[in-house]
Design a protein around this motif. Sequence first.
Motif, PDB file in Angstrom:
ATOM      1  N   THR A 119       0.822  -1.212   0.000  1.00 33.24           N
ATOM      2  CA  THR A 119       0.000   0.000   0.000  1.00 33.24           C
ATOM      3  C   THR A 119       0.854   1.259   0.000  1.00 33.24           C
ATOM      4  N   LEU A 120       1.863   1.295   0.867  1.00 34.51           N
ATOM      5  CA  LEU A 120       2.689   2.494   0.994  1.00 34.51           C
ATOM      6  C   LEU A 120       3.583   2.698  -0.231  1.00 34.51           C
ATOM      7  N   ALA A 121       3.952   1.605  -0.919  1.00 36.95           N
ATOM      8  CA  ALA A 121       4.860   1.731  -2.062  1.00 36.95           C
ATOM      9  C   ALA A 121       4.174   2.296  -3.297  1.00 36.95           C
ATOM     10  N   ILE A 122       2.873   2.055  -3.443  1.00 40.33           N
ATOM     11  CA  ILE A 122       2.205   2.496  -4.673  1.00 40.33           C
ATOM     12  C   ILE A 122       1.714   3.940  -4.572  1.00 40.33           C
ATOM     13  N   ILE A 123       1.561   4.477  -3.378  1.00 41.64           N
ATOM     14  CA  ILE A 123       1.037   5.839  -3.228  1.00 41.64           C
ATOM     15  C   ILE A 123       1.942   6.879  -3.899  1.00 41.64           C
ATOM     16  N   PRO A 124       3.284   6.828  -3.746  1.00 41.10           N
ATOM     17  CA  PRO A 124       4.110   7.789  -4.507  1.00 41.10           C
ATOM     18  C   PRO A 124       3.967   7.644  -6.026  1.00 41.10           C
ATOM     19  N   VAL A 166     -10.446   5.697  -8.051  1.00 39.31           N
ATOM     20  CA  VAL A 166      -8.991   5.711  -7.899  1.00 39.31           C
ATOM     21  C   VAL A 166      -8.308   5.489  -9.243  1.00 39.31           C
ATOM     22  N   ILE A 167      -8.769   4.494 -10.007  1.00 34.44           N
ATOM     23  CA  ILE A 167      -8.135   4.212 -11.304  1.00 34.44           C
ATOM     24  C   ILE A 167      -8.325   5.377 -12.264  1.00 34.44           C
ATOM     25  N   GLN A 168      -9.469   6.068 -12.176  1.00 38.00           N
ATOM     26  CA  GLN A 168      -9.715   7.206 -13.065  1.00 38.00           C
ATOM     27  C   GLN A 168      -8.763   8.364 -12.773  1.00 38.00           C
ATOM     28  N   GLY A 169      -8.301   8.495 -11.540  1.00 36.40           N
ATOM     29  CA  GLY A 169      -7.498   9.656 -11.173  1.00 36.40           C
ATOM     30  C   GLY A 169      -5.998   9.460 -11.284  1.00 36.40           C
ATOM     31  N   ILE A 170      -5.551   8.270 -11.689  1.00 33.74           N
ATOM     32  CA  ILE A 170      -4.109   8.001 -11.731  1.00 33.74           C
ATOM     33  C   ILE A 170      -3.675   7.713 -13.163  1.00 33.74           C
ATOM     34  N   ALA A 176      -5.122  13.198  -8.895  1.00 31.70           N
ATOM     35  CA  ALA A 176      -4.202  12.156  -8.435  1.00 31.70           C
ATOM     36  C   ALA A 176      -4.096  12.156  -6.916  1.00 31.70           C
ATOM     37  N   ILE A 177      -4.044  13.346  -6.322  1.00 33.53           N
ATOM     38  CA  ILE A 177      -3.981  13.443  -4.852  1.00 33.53           C
ATOM     39  C   ILE A 177      -5.255  12.875  -4.233  1.00 33.53           C
ATOM     40  N   GLU A 178      -6.387  13.200  -4.843  1.00 37.24           N
ATOM     41  CA  GLU A 178      -7.671  12.674  -4.339  1.00 37.24           C
ATOM     42  C   GLU A 178      -7.711  11.160  -4.446  1.00 37.24           C
ATOM     43  N   TYR A 202      -7.523   5.835  -1.917  1.00 34.55           N
ATOM     44  CA  TYR A 202      -6.896   4.515  -1.885  1.00 34.55           C
ATOM     45  C   TYR A 202      -6.288   4.235  -0.513  1.00 34.55           C
ATOM     46  N   PHE A 203      -5.588   5.218   0.032  1.00 37.84           N
ATOM     47  CA  PHE A 203      -4.939   5.027   1.326  1.00 37.84           C
ATOM     48  C   PHE A 203      -5.968   4.767   2.425  1.00 37.84           C
TER      49      PHE A 203
END
Length: 344
Positions: free
Chosen positions: A37-42, A117-121, A52-54, A59-60
């Motif tokens: 979880t923590l690795a994919i956020i950056p 989430v997928i739409q914003g990244i 992307a921030i949203e 996701y987090f």
Amino acid sequence: MNPTALMIMLLSLAIGTAMTIMSHHWLLAWIGLEINTLAIIPLMTKTPHPRAIEAATKYFLTQASASALILFSATMNAWKTGEWSITLLSDPYTITLSMALMMKLGLAPLHFWLPEVIQGIPLSTGLILSTWQKIAPMTLLLQISHLTDLKLLITMGLTSILIGGWGGINQTQLRKVMAFSSIGHLGWMVLILKFNPQLTLFNFLLYITMTAAMFFSLMSISSTKISEISSSWPKSPILVTTMMLVLLSLAGLPPLTGFSPKLLIILELAKQNTLLLASVTMLASLLALFFYLRLTYVMILTLPPHIPPSSTHWRTTKNSPLTATMTTLALLIFPLSPTFLLII
């Protein structure tokens, strides 16, 4: 993103998934999920855009809630049984752990975070989220499949197939279409999980192959909207043609790869004397078939009327060997299905 930072994040993703796959202890499995979880956020926020921030925040919060539920349930289970073993679960905590893992996967009705989430990244991060990030939770779900409640799995599976079909019908964004496609395919996997876990694993591997092929193709032509696909034909007609075939493979049409898991799942349900469930599943999958065929219709019948005669178009795409390999696998594995089943 800095190549060194990118390498560290991808290495962390690999370590987290490997730790969860190899662990027999709930605490180690939880640590692996947290590293993932923590690795994919950056990677989600490498483009500093509000969407992307949203998406990263949603996701987090979702993954943190599911991880907290896993940790609390595993702790209470260890308190009751005296062991942290993944395969040793007492009755009330099996359901909570299964629900938490399904929340991490994005199964309906715990799916609301996944399309947004997928739409914003970016497409590259969406590829990781749709394929690699599902390996660890699916591995844990496979390990506790013999303990999970059958009614829960059937309810979640049918709901996911219906939501995956209904949600994708009116979408114009390709990333949201792929998100609802993911929800529908995960529904098929969970539906058969109790009856035949090996078939679930086989379906999961083919899902990763087909989804990766679709994302690689979209990344090659830089398309995120349905309206952009038809204009990509003059730039790369062969790639758009194979994209159309991959979509039909995701829909499960013969003789493409995606037909194999659906056929085997329906045969297994019939073998288990659940003909009503098999019939409802086939009828529900028609909704997903509709929006796959709609995308195919957009690719074929809305081509520009006058294609320029020049062979050197601006922004001509270069297909990578990885895209070609994944697309070939996503289209031509069907004849090799018995071999793969024997291996699994």
